[in-house]
Design a protein around this motif. Structure first.
Motif, PDB file in Angstrom:
ATOM      1  N   VAL A  94     -22.510   8.662  35.033  1.00 46.33           N
ATOM      2  CA  VAL A  94     -21.269   8.663  34.269  1.00 46.33           C
ATOM      3  C   VAL A  94     -20.139   8.113  35.137  1.00 46.33           C
ATOM      4  O   VAL A  94     -19.950   8.549  36.277  1.00 46.33           O
ATOM      5  CB  VAL A  94     -20.934  10.092  33.796  1.00 46.33           C
ATOM      6  N   LEU A  95     -19.375   7.151  34.601  1.00 42.82           N
ATOM      7  CA  LEU A  95     -18.224   6.584  35.309  1.00 42.82           C
ATOM      8  C   LEU A  95     -16.954   6.825  34.502  1.00 42.82           C
ATOM      9  O   LEU A  95     -16.902   6.528  33.316  1.00 42.82           O
ATOM     10  CB  LEU A  95     -18.405   5.074  35.526  1.00 42.82           C
ATOM     11  N   GLY A  96     -15.942   7.353  35.168  1.00 41.34           N
ATOM     12  CA  GLY A  96     -14.663   7.597  34.509  1.00 41.34           C
ATOM     13  C   GLY A  96     -14.359   9.079  34.446  1.00 41.34           C
ATOM     14  O   GLY A  96     -15.235   9.889  34.126  1.00 41.34           O
ATOM     15  N   SER A  97     -13.106   9.436  34.728  1.00 40.19           N
ATOM     16  CA  SER A  97     -12.714  10.840  34.689  1.00 40.19           C
ATOM     17  C   SER A  97     -12.815  11.405  33.278  1.00 40.19           C
ATOM     18  O   SER A  97     -13.212  12.563  33.075  1.00 40.19           O
ATOM     19  CB  SER A  97     -11.280  10.992  35.215  1.00 40.19           C
ATOM     20  N   ASP A  98     -12.463  10.594  32.279  1.00 39.72           N
ATOM     21  CA  ASP A  98     -12.562  11.049  30.891  1.00 39.72           C
ATOM     22  C   ASP A  98     -14.020  11.229  30.492  1.00 39.72           C
ATOM     23  O   ASP A  98     -14.384  12.187  29.795  1.00 39.72           O
ATOM     24  CB  ASP A  98     -11.860  10.071  29.951  1.00 39.72           C
ATOM     25  N   ALA A  99     -14.860  10.318  30.947  1.00 35.87           N
ATOM     26  CA  ALA A  99     -16.286  10.425  30.661  1.00 35.87           C
ATOM     27  C   ALA A  99     -16.863  11.683  31.307  1.00 35.87           C
ATOM     28  O   ALA A  99     -17.627  12.431  30.674  1.00 35.87           O
ATOM     29  CB  ALA A  99     -17.011   9.184  31.167  1.00 35.87           C
ATOM     30  N   TRP A 100     -16.493  11.931  32.556  1.00 38.88           N
ATOM     31  CA  TRP A 100     -17.016  13.094  33.278  1.00 38.88           C
ATOM     32  C   TRP A 100     -16.648  14.383  32.549  1.00 38.88           C
ATOM     33  O   TRP A 100     -17.498  15.254  32.348  1.00 38.88           O
ATOM     34  CB  TRP A 100     -16.456  13.113  34.702  1.00 38.88           C
ATOM     35  N   LEU A 121     -16.967  -7.880  37.366  1.00 41.98           N
ATOM     36  CA  LEU A 121     -18.161  -7.876  38.218  1.00 41.98           C
ATOM     37  C   LEU A 121     -18.323  -9.210  38.938  1.00 41.98           C
ATOM     38  O   LEU A 121     -18.590  -9.253  40.148  1.00 41.98           O
ATOM     39  CB  LEU A 121     -19.402  -7.584  37.379  1.00 41.98           C
ATOM     40  N   VAL A 122     -18.167 -10.299  38.201  1.00 40.48           N
ATOM     41  CA  VAL A 122     -18.285 -11.627  38.806  1.00 40.48           C
ATOM     42  C   VAL A 122     -17.261 -11.797  39.918  1.00 40.48           C
ATOM     43  O   VAL A 122     -17.587 -12.224  41.039  1.00 40.48           O
ATOM     44  CB  VAL A 122     -18.114 -12.732  37.746  1.00 40.48           C
ATOM     45  N   LYS A 123     -16.026 -11.460  39.638  1.00 40.91           N
ATOM     46  CA  LYS A 123     -14.952 -11.618  40.629  1.00 40.91           C
ATOM     47  C   LYS A 123     -15.234 -10.788  41.882  1.00 40.91           C
ATOM     48  O   LYS A 123     -15.064 -11.264  43.016  1.00 40.91           O
ATOM     49  CB  LYS A 123     -13.611 -11.209  40.021  1.00 40.91           C
ATOM     50  N   HIS A 124     -15.644  -9.539  41.678  1.00 34.26           N
ATOM     51  CA  HIS A 124     -15.874  -8.676  42.827  1.00 34.26           C
ATOM     52  C   HIS A 124     -17.033  -9.180  43.676  1.00 34.26           C
ATOM     53  O   HIS A 124     -16.937  -9.224  44.917  1.00 34.26           O
ATOM     54  CB  HIS A 124     -16.142  -7.246  42.375  1.00 34.26           C
ATOM     55  N   LEU A 125     -18.125  -9.564  43.046  1.00 32.56           N
ATOM     56  CA  LEU A 125     -19.288 -10.028  43.788  1.00 32.56           C
ATOM     57  C   LEU A 125     -18.978 -11.287  44.594  1.00 32.56           C
ATOM     58  O   LEU A 125     -19.379 -11.421  45.751  1.00 32.56           O
ATOM     59  CB  LEU A 125     -20.450 -10.286  42.830  1.00 32.56           C
ATOM     60  N   LEU A 126     -18.258 -12.214  43.981  1.00 27.46           N
ATOM     61  CA  LEU A 126     -17.944 -13.459  44.670  1.00 27.46           C
ATOM     62  C   LEU A 126     -16.917 -13.260  45.784  1.00 27.46           C
ATOM     63  O   LEU A 126     -16.865 -14.034  46.740  1.00 27.46           O
ATOM     64  CB  LEU A 126     -17.426 -14.494  43.671  1.00 27.46           C
ATOM     65  N   SER A 127     -16.118 -12.217  45.669  1.00 26.02           N
ATOM     66  CA  SER A 127     -15.095 -11.959  46.695  1.00 26.02           C
ATOM     67  C   SER A 127     -15.662 -11.291  47.933  1.00 26.02           C
ATOM     68  O   SER A 127     -14.978 -11.194  48.957  1.00 26.02           O
ATOM     69  CB  SER A 127     -13.980 -11.078  46.118  1.00 26.02           C
ATOM     70  N   ASP A 137     -10.088   1.504  35.153  1.00 26.24           N
ATOM     71  CA  ASP A 137      -9.633   0.202  35.640  1.00 26.24           C
ATOM     72  C   ASP A 137     -10.877  -0.669  35.785  1.00 26.24           C
ATOM     73  O   ASP A 137     -11.779  -0.351  36.564  1.00 26.24           O
ATOM     74  CB  ASP A 137      -8.932   0.379  36.987  1.00 26.24           C
ATOM     75  N   ALA A 138     -10.943  -1.782  35.042  1.00 28.09           N
ATOM     76  CA  ALA A 138     -12.148  -2.611  35.028  1.00 28.09           C
ATOM     77  C   ALA A 138     -12.527  -3.073  36.427  1.00 28.09           C
ATOM     78  O   ALA A 138     -13.719  -3.126  36.780  1.00 28.09           O
ATOM     79  CB  ALA A 138     -11.952  -3.815  34.107  1.00 28.09           C
ATOM     80  N   ALA A 139     -11.546  -3.427  37.239  1.00 29.53           N
ATOM     81  CA  ALA A 139     -11.837  -3.891  38.600  1.00 29.53           C
ATOM     82  C   ALA A 139     -12.462  -2.774  39.431  1.00 29.53           C
ATOM     83  O   ALA A 139     -13.417  -3.003  40.195  1.00 29.53           O
ATOM     84  CB  ALA A 139     -10.566  -4.408  39.264  1.00 29.53           C
ATOM     85  N   LYS A 140     -11.941  -1.547  39.296  1.00 32.55           N
ATOM     86  CA  LYS A 140     -12.503  -0.422  40.045  1.00 32.55           C
ATOM     87  C   LYS A 140     -13.879  -0.038  39.514  1.00 32.55           C
ATOM     88  O   LYS A 140     -14.775   0.347  40.280  1.00 32.55           O
ATOM     89  CB  LYS A 140     -11.553   0.778  39.984  1.00 32.55           C
ATOM     90  N   VAL A 141     -14.057  -0.129  38.198  1.00 32.82           N
ATOM     91  CA  VAL A 141     -15.371   0.136  37.606  1.00 32.82           C
ATOM     92  C   VAL A 141     -16.403  -0.843  38.167  1.00 32.82           C
ATOM     93  O   VAL A 141     -17.499  -0.458  38.581  1.00 32.82           O
ATOM     94  CB  VAL A 141     -15.309   0.037  36.070  1.00 32.82           C
ATOM     95  N   ALA A 142     -16.055  -2.128  38.180  1.00 32.53           N
ATOM     96  CA  ALA A 142     -16.970  -3.151  38.689  1.00 32.53           C
ATOM     97  C   ALA A 142     -17.294  -2.912  40.160  1.00 32.53           C
ATOM     98  O   ALA A 142     -18.459  -3.007  40.582  1.00 32.53           O
ATOM     99  CB  ALA A 142     -16.357  -4.531  38.492  1.00 32.53           C
ATOM    100  N   LYS A 143     -16.282  -2.620  40.960  1.00 25.43           N
ATOM    101  CA  LYS A 143     -16.488  -2.352  42.386  1.00 25.43           C
ATOM    102  C   LYS A 143     -17.438  -1.188  42.587  1.00 25.43           C
ATOM    103  O   LYS A 143     -18.356  -1.239  43.420  1.00 25.43           O
ATOM    104  CB  LYS A 143     -15.148  -2.065  43.055  1.00 25.43           C
ATOM    105  N   THR A 144     -17.241  -0.115  41.815  1.00 29.97           N
ATOM    106  CA  THR A 144     -18.106   1.057  41.922  1.00 29.97           C
ATOM    107  C   THR A 144     -19.532   0.727  41.516  1.00 29.97           C
ATOM    108  O   THR A 144     -20.498   1.157  42.167  1.00 29.97           O
ATOM    109  CB  THR A 144     -17.554   2.198  41.052  1.00 29.97           C
ATOM    110  N   MET A 145     -19.687  -0.033  40.431  1.00 31.46           N
ATOM    111  CA  MET A 145     -21.026  -0.433  39.989  1.00 31.46           C
ATOM    112  C   MET A 145     -21.769  -1.183  41.093  1.00 31.46           C
ATOM    113  O   MET A 145     -22.946  -0.909  41.373  1.00 31.46           O
ATOM    114  CB  MET A 145     -20.919  -1.307  38.742  1.00 31.46           C
ATOM    115  N   VAL A 146     -21.095  -2.132  41.720  1.00 27.60           N
ATOM    116  CA  VAL A 146     -21.724  -2.918  42.785  1.00 27.60           C
ATOM    117  C   VAL A 146     -22.074  -2.022  43.970  1.00 27.60           C
ATOM    118  O   VAL A 146     -23.168  -2.145  44.554  1.00 27.60           O
ATOM    119  CB  VAL A 146     -20.810  -4.080  43.215  1.00 27.60           C
TER     120      VAL A 146
END
Length: 319
Positions: A269-275, A19-25, A243-252
């Motif tokens: 719900v996030l994630g194909s397995d979760a869905w 999340l930090v990386k994505h927001l700062l980028s 993928d943590a990076a994709k999860v963070a991007k989606t959250m933002v």
């Protein structure tokens, strides 16, 4: 979009760090980020600190601290960036997990699980709400888990803490909506992070990875625990497709939708397995409700029409 200041818990690894990386980028938005954790100065990647001297602040914060301490930390966070704009998004991301049977879990184990996953986020949110109510628009976000819907055996304490958190999220959203505070909880599926490592080893908010599978326990439930661990060990990555990076991007992206006034579910719900697992749970729950409706309705007082009143149904609606 105008720049926002995010305070995020559990930022030394996993989804929090992503999340930090994505927001700062996001150079177009110039977001400010307050990254928090225990021993944050020594544990947070120094290359990121050096790369973003104007937009990143580190704040020492233990989410299991008492309310007065967290209130003090909230006031400190409010002053970290020039201009006194405070915090726009409080992101309760920190969490921990491990496997243990319901019978054999110690009081210390259970207490720590609920302190990190539930009581800490509740107290931190409580500390920030008086400040957030005085802003024109703000968001409180949470990282929860799809196991709130679909608890696995030997993860009852983790799933219970996340189920309680998700329930809290629903109630909180309804309480604070008159103050222009939006609430969203992300119920994540399996994601390759560090969740599952004991807190003493990781020292801070965890996410979710192999440590969960590597624990060896002397237990009378060895057979059942072995089957579950064996299922994961056959192909661990198949059970953690996120993928943590994709999860963070989606959250933002979802939080930005909220900021623009778009309608977003309070529990997402996030994630194909979760869905797939949550969909199965919802369908099975519907079958049970219909199959046992006569038993459920047969407990009412004589002469009462039964059912829930319309205003009650509106109050508990998730839409």
């Amino acid at each position: 979009m105008s720049p926002k200041t995010y305070l995020i818990t559990g930022t030394t690894s996993g989804i929090g760090l992503a999340l930090v990386k994505h927001l700062l980028s996001q150079s177009s938005s110039q977001n400010n980020v307050i990254a928090t954790g225990r021993n944050i100065s020594s544990r947070f990647p120094q290359d990121i600190v050096s790369a973003y001297p104007n937009n990143l602040r580190l704040l020492e914060l233990d989410i299991t601290a008492d309310l007065p301490t967290l209130q003090s930390k909230a006031a400190e966070a409010w002053r970290l960036f020039p201009g006194g704009r405070g915090v726009d998004v409080l992101f309760n991301n920190a969490g921990m997990s491990a496997m243990k049977s319901c019978e054999e879990a110690s009081e210390e184990y259970i207490s720590q699980m609920f302190e990190v996953n539930l009581f800490g986020p509740m107290r931190l949110t409580q500390a920030f709400l008086p400040l957030l109510r005085n802003k024109t628009k703000s968001v409180v976000a949470f990282t929860s888990s799809s196991t709130a819907w679909t608890p696995l055996p030997f993860m009852g304490h983790y799933a219970s803490s996340k189920a309680a958190l998700s329930t809290y999220i629903e109630s909180l959203a309804k309480e604070v909506s008159p103050f222009d505070i939006k609430v969203v909880g992300f119920e994540c599926g399996g994601c390759v992070t560090s969740l599952g490592q004991p807190r003493e080893q990781q020292q801070q908010e965890q996410e979710q990875h192999g440590g969960l599978l590597e624990q060896r326990q002397e237990t009378v439930y060895r057979e059942g625990l072995g089957r579950l661990v064996g299922m994961f060990m056959r192909d661990a990555m198949a059970y953690m497709p996120g993928d943590a990076a994709k999860v963070a991007k989606t959250m933002v992206e979802v939080i930005q939708k909220v900021d623009k006034g778009e309608k977003v579910p309070v529990r997402l719900v996030l994630g194909s397995d979760a869905w797939e697992s949550v969909k199965q749970k919802v369908e099975e729950t519907g079958e049970v409700l219909e199959g046992w409706k006569g038993v459920s309705w047969g407990t009412g007082r004589d002469g009462v029409k039964g059912g829930a009143e319309g205003d009650y149904l509106r109050a508990v609606s998730i839409l």
